[in-house]
Design a protein around this motif. Structure first.
Motif, short mmCIF file in Angstrom:
data_model
loop_
_atom_site.label_atom_id
_atom_site.label_comp_id
_atom_site.label_asym_id
_atom_site.label_seq_id
_atom_site.Cartn_x
_atom_site.Cartn_y
_atom_site.Cartn_z
N ASN A 181 -9.85 26.93 60.69
CA ASN A 181 -9.21 26.55 59.43
C ASN A 181 -8.30 27.69 59.01
O ASN A 181 -8.76 28.73 58.55
N ILE A 182 -7.02 27.51 59.20
CA ILE A 182 -6.08 28.62 59.03
C ILE A 182 -5.97 29.06 57.57
O ILE A 182 -5.87 30.25 57.29
N GLU A 183 -6.02 28.10 56.65
CA GLU A 183 -5.95 28.48 55.22
C GLU A 183 -7.15 29.35 54.84
O GLU A 183 -7.01 30.35 54.14
N ALA A 184 -8.33 28.96 55.32
CA ALA A 184 -9.54 29.73 55.02
C ALA A 184 -9.47 31.12 55.63
O ALA A 184 -9.87 32.11 55.01
N LYS A 185 -8.95 31.21 56.87
CA LYS A 185 -8.86 32.52 57.53
C LYS A 185 -7.87 33.42 56.80
O LYS A 185 -8.13 34.61 56.58
N LEU A 186 -6.74 32.86 56.37
CA LEU A 186 -5.75 33.65 55.62
C LEU A 186 -6.34 34.14 54.30
O LEU A 186 -6.13 35.30 53.91
N ALA A 187 -7.09 33.29 53.64
CA ALA A 187 -7.72 33.66 52.37
C ALA A 187 -8.73 34.79 52.58
O ALA A 187 -8.79 35.75 51.81
N GLU A 188 -9.50 34.68 53.66
CA GLU A 188 -10.51 35.69 53.99
C GLU A 188 -9.84 37.05 54.25
O GLU A 188 -10.29 38.09 53.75
N LEU A 189 -8.75 37.03 55.02
CA LEU A 189 -8.05 38.28 55.36
C LEU A 189 -7.41 38.89 54.12
O LEU A 189 -7.48 40.09 53.89
N LYS A 190 -6.81 38.03 53.31
CA LYS A 190 -6.15 38.50 52.10
C LYS A 190 -7.17 39.14 51.15
O LYS A 190 -6.94 40.22 50.60
N VAL A 209 -6.12 42.73 54.00
CA VAL A 209 -5.32 42.80 55.22
C VAL A 209 -3.92 42.28 54.93
O VAL A 209 -3.75 41.22 54.31
N ARG A 210 -2.91 43.05 55.36
CA ARG A 210 -1.52 42.69 55.08
C ARG A 210 -1.10 41.49 55.93
O ARG A 210 -1.21 41.51 57.16
N LEU A 211 -0.60 40.47 55.26
CA LEU A 211 -0.17 39.25 55.95
C LEU A 211 1.35 39.15 55.97
O LEU A 211 2.01 39.58 55.03
N ILE A 212 1.88 38.62 57.03
CA ILE A 212 3.31 38.30 57.05
C ILE A 212 3.51 36.93 56.44
O ILE A 212 4.42 36.71 55.65
N ASP A 213 2.64 36.00 56.79
CA ASP A 213 2.68 34.64 56.22
C ASP A 213 1.45 34.40 55.36
O ASP A 213 0.33 34.42 55.86
N GLU A 214 1.69 34.18 54.09
CA GLU A 214 0.55 33.87 53.21
C GLU A 214 0.19 32.39 53.29
O GLU A 214 -0.92 32.00 52.98
N VAL A 215 1.17 31.59 53.69
CA VAL A 215 0.90 30.17 53.93
C VAL A 215 1.32 29.86 55.37
O VAL A 215 2.27 30.45 55.88
N PRO A 216 0.62 28.93 56.02
CA PRO A 216 0.93 28.62 57.41
C PRO A 216 2.33 28.02 57.57
O PRO A 216 2.86 27.41 56.65
N ARG A 217 2.89 28.21 58.74
CA ARG A 217 4.13 27.53 59.09
C ARG A 217 3.95 26.80 60.42
O ARG A 217 2.89 26.90 61.04
N SER A 258 1.97 23.20 66.05
CA SER A 258 0.70 23.67 65.50
C SER A 258 0.91 24.48 64.22
O SER A 258 2.00 24.98 63.97
N LYS A 259 -0.14 24.59 63.43
CA LYS A 259 -0.08 25.41 62.21
C LYS A 259 -0.38 26.86 62.58
O LYS A 259 -1.44 27.15 63.15
N ILE A 260 0.57 27.75 62.27
CA ILE A 260 0.41 29.16 62.64
C ILE A 260 0.71 30.08 61.45
O ILE A 260 1.33 29.66 60.47
N ALA A 261 0.29 31.31 61.55
CA ALA A 261 0.63 32.33 60.56
C ALA A 261 0.52 33.69 61.24
O ALA A 261 -0.32 33.88 62.13
N PHE A 262 1.37 34.63 60.82
CA PHE A 262 1.34 35.96 61.41
C PHE A 262 0.67 36.96 60.47
O PHE A 262 0.84 36.92 59.25
N VAL A 263 -0.11 37.87 61.07
CA VAL A 263 -0.78 38.95 60.36
C VAL A 263 -0.08 40.24 60.74
O VAL A 263 0.17 40.49 61.93
N HIS A 264 0.25 41.07 59.76
CA HIS A 264 1.01 42.29 60.01
C HIS A 264 0.23 43.28 60.87
O HIS A 264 -0.98 43.47 60.66
#
Ligand code: CO
Length: 140
Positions: free
Chosen positions: A91-100, A104-112, A118-124
């Motif tokens: 679950n990419i939204e959940a993983k991004l929320a957990e990292l944030k 953890v610095r994110l490049i994408d706060e929302v998936p693209r 596929s739904k992806i997001a980059f972590v700095h």
């Protein structure tokens, strides 16, 4: 034990055609399994699938198609080479929320949308010990 879910390794290259023929030879394949333009990221991509495509283990060759493409900038600054490591998540939204939440610095706060739709997001890389990490939500 749960295995490490690697989707693919991304390699930044200057000339996609040249890199494709070299990696095809290296991997003993007649050609890539997927060729795709990702205009959103100003790159063209060639994907060599792993043994079980749905299980990952792919090799992704990336070439920028414009000078201001992040991949062109990467190659200009650091030369060709390892660009990112992509890991699956459920679950990419959940993983991004957990990292944030963990700072953890994110490049994408929302998936693209990435290659293959596929739904992806980059972590700095600053937050992941120097490696640009791509998260990919596993389909199905
Ligand atoms: Co990738």
């Amino acid at each position: 034990m749960k295995s490490v879910p690697i989707s693919h390794v991304g390699i930044a290259v200057q000339d996609l055609d040249e890199a494709v023929s070299r990696y095809a030879m290296l991997l003993g394949k007649s050609g890539p399994d997927l060729l795709e333009d990702v205009p959103e990221q100003k790159v063209k991509v060639a994907m060599f699938s792993g043994a079980l495509p749905e299980d990952g283990g792919h090799i992704e060759l990336l070439a920028g198609v414009a000078e201001d493409s992040p991949v062109s900038k990467f190659v200009a600054k650091r030369g060709e080479g390892l660009h990112h490591l992509c890991v699956y998540c459920e679950n990419i939204e959940a993983k991004l929320a957990e990292l944030k939440q963990a700072g953890v610095r994110l490049i994408d706060e929302v998936p693209r949308t990435g290659a293959g739709g596929s739904k992806i997001a980059f972590v700095h890389p600053a937050g992941t010990h120097g490696v640009l990490i791509e998260l990919e939500e596993r389909k199905g």
